[in-house]
Design a protein around this motif. Structure first.
Motif, PDB file in Angstrom:
ATOM      1  N   ARG A 104       2.760  -3.446  20.653  1.00  0.00           N
ATOM      2  CA  ARG A 104       2.153  -4.952  21.441  1.00  0.00           C
ATOM      3  C   ARG A 104       3.899  -4.863  22.564  1.00  0.00           C
ATOM      4  N   LEU A 105       3.007  -5.833  23.788  1.00  0.00           N
ATOM      5  CA  LEU A 105       3.870  -6.305  24.929  1.00  0.00           C
ATOM      6  C   LEU A 105       4.469  -7.454  24.717  1.00  0.00           C
ATOM      7  N   ILE A 106       5.628  -7.786  24.696  1.00  0.00           N
ATOM      8  CA  ILE A 106       6.730  -8.201  24.173  1.00  0.00           C
ATOM      9  C   ILE A 106       6.817  -9.561  26.090  1.00  0.00           C
ATOM     10  N   ARG A 107       6.056 -10.623  26.148  1.00  0.00           N
ATOM     11  CA  ARG A 107       5.767 -11.663  26.534  1.00  0.00           C
ATOM     12  C   ARG A 107       7.041 -12.353  25.783  1.00  0.00           C
ATOM     13  N   PHE A 108       7.711 -12.955  27.877  1.00  0.00           N
ATOM     14  CA  PHE A 108       9.231 -13.762  27.414  1.00  0.00           C
ATOM     15  C   PHE A 108       8.726 -15.165  28.670  1.00  0.00           C
ATOM     16  N   PRO A 109       9.508 -16.104  27.199  1.00  0.00           N
ATOM     17  CA  PRO A 109       8.989 -17.462  27.277  1.00  0.00           C
ATOM     18  C   PRO A 109      10.184 -17.778  28.601  1.00  0.00           C
ATOM     19  N   THR A 110      10.008 -18.711  29.610  1.00  0.00           N
ATOM     20  CA  THR A 110      10.453 -19.049  30.661  1.00  0.00           C
ATOM     21  C   THR A 110      11.169 -20.347  30.145  1.00  0.00           C
ATOM     22  N   PRO A 111      12.073 -21.610  30.685  1.00  0.00           N
ATOM     23  CA  PRO A 111      12.331 -22.879  30.873  1.00  0.00           C
ATOM     24  C   PRO A 111      10.349 -23.474  30.709  1.00  0.00           C
ATOM     25  N   ASN A 112       9.938 -22.778  31.764  1.00  0.00           N
ATOM     26  CA  ASN A 112       8.559 -23.775  31.886  1.00  0.00           C
ATOM     27  C   ASN A 112       7.591 -23.208  31.152  1.00  0.00           C
ATOM     28  N   PRO A 113       7.180 -24.183  29.982  1.00  0.00           N
ATOM     29  CA  PRO A 113       5.829 -23.968  28.581  1.00  0.00           C
ATOM     30  C   PRO A 113       5.001 -23.094  28.928  1.00  0.00           C
ATOM     31  N   LYS A 114       4.854 -23.188  30.286  1.00  0.00           N
ATOM     32  CA  LYS A 114       3.233 -22.854  30.908  1.00  0.00           C
ATOM     33  C   LYS A 114       3.506 -21.605  31.546  1.00  0.00           C
ATOM     34  N   LYS A 115       4.910 -20.620  31.750  1.00  0.00           N
ATOM     35  CA  LYS A 115       5.011 -19.998  32.047  1.00  0.00           C
ATOM     36  C   LYS A 115       5.862 -18.519  31.354  1.00  0.00           C
ATOM     37  N   THR A 116       5.206 -16.796  31.495  1.00  0.00           N
ATOM     38  CA  THR A 116       5.627 -16.109  30.432  1.00  0.00           C
ATOM     39  C   THR A 116       6.202 -15.062  31.655  1.00  0.00           C
ATOM     40  N   GLU A 117       7.296 -14.265  30.843  1.00  0.00           N
ATOM     41  CA  GLU A 117       6.712 -13.316  31.869  1.00  0.00           C
ATOM     42  C   GLU A 117       7.251 -11.741  30.870  1.00  0.00           C
ATOM     43  N   ARG A 149      18.628 -14.769  28.153  1.00  0.00           N
ATOM     44  CA  ARG A 149      18.800 -13.797  27.120  1.00  0.00           C
ATOM     45  C   ARG A 149      17.564 -14.793  25.981  1.00  0.00           C
ATOM     46  N   TRP A 150      16.985 -13.667  25.378  1.00  0.00           N
ATOM     47  CA  TRP A 150      15.979 -13.956  24.227  1.00  0.00           C
ATOM     48  C   TRP A 150      16.171 -13.199  22.568  1.00  0.00           C
ATOM     49  N   ARG A 151      15.788 -13.772  22.069  1.00  0.00           N
ATOM     50  CA  ARG A 151      16.803 -12.781  20.693  1.00  0.00           C
ATOM     51  C   ARG A 151      14.775 -12.597  20.348  1.00  0.00           C
ATOM     52  N   VAL A 152      14.985 -11.002  20.034  1.00  0.00           N
ATOM     53  CA  VAL A 152      13.620  -9.927  20.002  1.00  0.00           C
ATOM     54  C   VAL A 152      13.277 -10.622  18.314  1.00  0.00           C
ATOM     55  N   GLU A 153      11.985 -11.107  17.792  1.00  0.00           N
ATOM     56  CA  GLU A 153      11.677 -10.743  16.571  1.00  0.00           C
ATOM     57  C   GLU A 153      10.352 -10.038  16.028  1.00  0.00           C
ATOM     58  N   GLY A 154      10.254  -8.572  16.074  1.00  0.00           N
ATOM     59  CA  GLY A 154       9.462  -8.291  16.103  1.00  0.00           C
ATOM     60  C   GLY A 154       8.678  -8.263  17.923  1.00  0.00           C
ATOM     61  N   ALA A 155       7.618  -8.197  18.116  1.00  0.00           N
ATOM     62  CA  ALA A 155       7.279  -8.430  19.839  1.00  0.00           C
ATOM     63  C   ALA A 155       6.974 -10.132  19.871  1.00  0.00           C
ATOM     64  N   ARG A 156       7.960 -11.011  19.312  1.00  0.00           N
ATOM     65  CA  ARG A 156       8.324 -12.067  20.051  1.00  0.00           C
ATOM     66  C   ARG A 156       9.286 -12.139  20.740  1.00  0.00           C
ATOM     67  N   ALA A 157       9.818 -12.589  21.450  1.00  0.00           N
ATOM     68  CA  ALA A 157      10.613 -12.957  21.912  1.00  0.00           C
ATOM     69  C   ALA A 157      10.853 -15.023  21.909  1.00  0.00           C
ATOM     70  N   VAL A 158      12.557 -14.971  21.712  1.00  0.00           N
ATOM     71  CA  VAL A 158      12.379 -16.569  22.029  1.00  0.00           C
ATOM     72  C   VAL A 158      13.735 -16.579  22.897  1.00  0.00           C
ATOM     73  N   LEU A 159      13.228 -17.689  23.277  1.00  0.00           N
ATOM     74  CA  LEU A 159      14.656 -17.844  24.787  1.00  0.00           C
ATOM     75  C   LEU A 159      15.809 -18.527  24.989  1.00  0.00           C
TER      76      LEU A 159
END
Length: 184
Positions: A104-117, A149-159
């Motif tokens: 699964r592609l990891i999606r990286f959240p940004t401070p804008n809750p509507k935007k991920t990278e 920085r993001w903490r990676v939890e499986g395929a989930r990244a937490v900002l």
């Protein structure tokens, strides 16, 4: 009968030189091991990139520069994407095993809750904390430098951290938008 002091000193120096000659290769091997631990992981031939990983990435490049490393309880495949002179962009795909199962592609959240990278730049791996860090520089933008920085939890990244500045060299003017303490 004892040896003259000069002979004893000469023998001690010879013994020290011998120990140094033996120690240097050991230090070189230790340095190589450390460098390998911080390296890019396993470099994969294009034919060795699992199809499940290929299906996750859509950044416009072929699978000719993909690495794989054990990380965050699985494997992360790092796929080089188009960048510029300041940013080496990568898409990261998490899989449960080295063969790419459950990719699964990891999606990286940004401070804008509507935007991920889906691609991040100049990736730094922080295995002890299970985090991935990035440094992004864009001299043509109002915000020139971003560190996150993001903490990676499986395929989930937490900002966990995001700061930015207009100063491209990063010497001052920082505005911290996210600063969460790491969970232990």
């Amino acid at each position: 009968m004892s040896l003259p002091a000069a002979t004893t000193r000469s023998a001690a120096r010879a013994e020290t030189r011998l120990k140094l000659r033996l120690l240097i290769p050991v230090l070189l091997l230790a340095g190589a091991s450390i460098a390998n631990a911080q390296g890019e992981g396993d470099v994969l031939d294009s034919k060795d990139v699992p199809e499940t990983v290929r299906q996750q990435v859509d950044c416009g490049t072929e699978a000719d520069d993909v690495t794989r490393r054990a990380f965050a309880g699985g494997f992360v495949f790092a796929w080089r994407c188009p960048g510029n002179h300041a940013n080496e962009m990568k898409a990261l795909v998490f899989a449960a095993s080295a063969d790419g199962s459950g990719a699964r592609l990891i999606r990286f959240p940004t401070p804008n809750p509507k935007k991920t990278e889906t691609e991040i730049s100049n990736v730094r791996w922080l295995p002890k904390s299970g985090e991935i860090a990035q440094l992004f520089v864009d001299p043509e933008s109002r915000i020139c430098r971003i560190e996150s920085r993001w903490r990676v939890e499986g395929a989930r990244a937490v900002l966990t951290h995001w700061r930015q500045t207009r100063d491209c060299k990063g010497r001052g003017g920082w505005l911290t938008l996210v600063n969460r303490a790491p969970q232990r």
